[in-house]
Design an enzyme around this catalytic site. Structure first.
Site, PDB file in Angstrom:
ATOM      1  N   LEU A  14      91.833  54.304  64.753  1.00  0.00           N
ATOM      2  CA  LEU A  14      91.860  52.857  64.549  1.00  0.00           C
ATOM      3  C   LEU A  14      93.234  52.441  64.064  1.00  0.00           C
ATOM      4  CD1 LEU A  14      88.486  52.623  62.624  1.00  0.00           C
ATOM      5  CD2 LEU A  14      88.880  51.773  64.926  1.00  0.00           C
TER       6      LEU A  14
ATOM      7  N   GLY B 213     100.670  52.012  65.049  1.00  0.00           N
ATOM      8  CA  GLY B 213     100.190  52.495  63.766  1.00  0.00           C
ATOM      9  C   GLY B 213      99.263  53.689  63.890  1.00  0.00           C
ATOM     10  N   CYS B 214      98.186  53.677  63.111  1.00  0.00           N
ATOM     11  CA  CYS B 214      97.273  54.813  63.060  1.00  0.00           C
ATOM     12  C   CYS B 214      96.550  55.063  64.378  1.00  0.00           C
ATOM     13  CB  CYS B 214      96.241  54.609  61.949  1.00  0.00           C
ATOM     14  SG  CYS B 214      96.964  54.575  60.285  1.00  0.00           S
ATOM     15  N   ALA B 215      96.496  54.066  65.263  1.00  0.00           N
ATOM     16  CA  ALA B 215      95.853  54.238  66.564  1.00  0.00           C
ATOM     17  C   ALA B 215      96.776  54.913  67.574  1.00  0.00           C
ATOM     18  CB  ALA B 215      95.394  52.891  67.114  1.00  0.00           C
TER      19      ALA B 215
END
Length: 360
Positions: A346, A142-144
């Site tokens: 994150l 994902g965003c990480a």
């Protein structure tokens, strides 16, 4: 030292202003009893516009997972190649183009579609990469994902300092939009997420293409990963027949101010860093509230997060690709040798990725 020599990107052709997105969603979700209460999120998201791989009409129609994923494969190949080409031919960062056969490893990051053979294999069939390139496709960060990709590239070139790693992040978030999902998480995601594609080249300390880097560029000097136990339900996907159903917890900003704060403090202590002396931060803009929580934790002004706000405003949250867009903006500002910063992202897990950067 591993140096981030160049970054390239590709923008989907369908652009939607936030002022157009709000009435579109209001009309599409008109039967939802909560829609009037949730609509203000479009006004407060700090997003001005976003880009999507499909025209707006497509999102008003029903689509199954097969159709969504077929489009993902086609568009990921198209835009991934454009980002790679721009990265290796970026004349604002490189004195000359980097030949494709100088790439020793490809790390492919995505969480919004699947493919086997993986997309990195498809890129290698379309460009003159060597046939012995090492491949590492990674799904689900994902965003990480952007931060994790830089960290794993750093690990690799620490062991193989003569070699070079190409990172490709492709996130077509809009293909996961479910028009019949009236949950709060889906509406918030609709106000925030856009489609994004970016590629970065990380080169080893003894790489023979190091001389092709035109100006001071960020080197990665330290990395850290941290996972918050018992937080699997904070962020991610539910898999349903129609595709991926977004999961968001309202506790994310609070987690930044607790779990992430502890991670930053441990990172500072371990590597003897001082974030108070850093002029700016390369932070993944998960949303306006997340950026405000970053600023509160770091005791910095919004100016220190200016490129994160710029990218959020112009493109929305593009999951893993976003932090590459943020770093590209800072690299274009021509920072002097010795400039220090921290890259942060994150993602699901709930997880945190931190990198210390120094321009060299």
């Amino acid at each position: 030292m591993s140096m981030i020599a160049s970054i390239g990107y590709s923008l989907p052709e369908n652009e939607l202003l936030q002022s157009e997105a709000r009435p579109f969603i209001e009309s599409l979700f008109s039967k939802s009893r909560d829609i009037s209460r949730l609509l203000p999120v479009f006004d407060h998201a700090a997003v001005h516009k976003r880009q999507f791989v499909m025209p707006i009409q497509w999102y008003t129609e029903p689509h199954g997972f097969h159709e969504r994923n077929t489009i993902y494969e086609q568009k990921a190949a198209e835009h991934g190649l454009k980002a790679i080409d721009q990265c290796l031919h970026n004349d604002s960062m490189l004195a000359s183009a980097i030949p494709y056969d100088e790439v020793d490893m490809v790390i492919y990051i995505s969480s919004t579609g699947i493919a086997t053979p993986t997309m990195d294999a498809r890129f290698m069939n379309e460009r003159p990469f060597r046939d012995d390139v090492k491949r590492l496709p990674v799904w689900g960060l994902g965003c990480a994902g952007g931060g994790a990709a830089f960290a794993r590239a750093y690990d690799y070139v620490q062991s193989y300092p003569n070699e070079n790693v190409l990172i490709v992040c492709v996130e077509l978030c809009s293909l996961t939009f479910l028009k019949d999902d009236h949950r709060k998480s889906n509406i918030i995601g609709t106000a925030l997420f856009g489609d994004g594609i970016a590629a970065a080249l990380v080169i080893g300390s003894n790489s023979n293409i190091r001389s092709m880097v035109k100006k001071p560029a960020p080197t990665i000097t330290a990395t850290s990963s941290k996972l918050l136990q018992d937080s699997l339900d904070v962020m991610g996907w539910n898999t349903i027949d129609e595709g991926f159903q977004v999961v968001f917890a309202k506790s994310i900003p609070h987690i930044v101010e607790t779990f992430w704060k502890e991670h930053v403090q441990c990172f500072e202590q371990k590597y003897k860093l001082n974030t108070k002396e850093m002029p700016f931060f390369v932070a993944h803009p998960g949303g306006k509230k997340v950026l405000e929580a970053y600023a509160s934790t770091l005791h910095c002004s919004s100016t220190a997060l200016r490129c994160s706000y710029d990218v959020l405003r112009e493109h929305g949250n593009m999951s893993s690709a976003t932090v590459l867009h943020v770093l590209k903006k800072y690299m274009e500002e021509n920072h002097p040798v010795g400039t220090k910063s921290m890259l942060a992202a994150l993602g699901p897990g709930f997880s945190s990725e931190l990198l210390h950067l120094e321009w060299a």
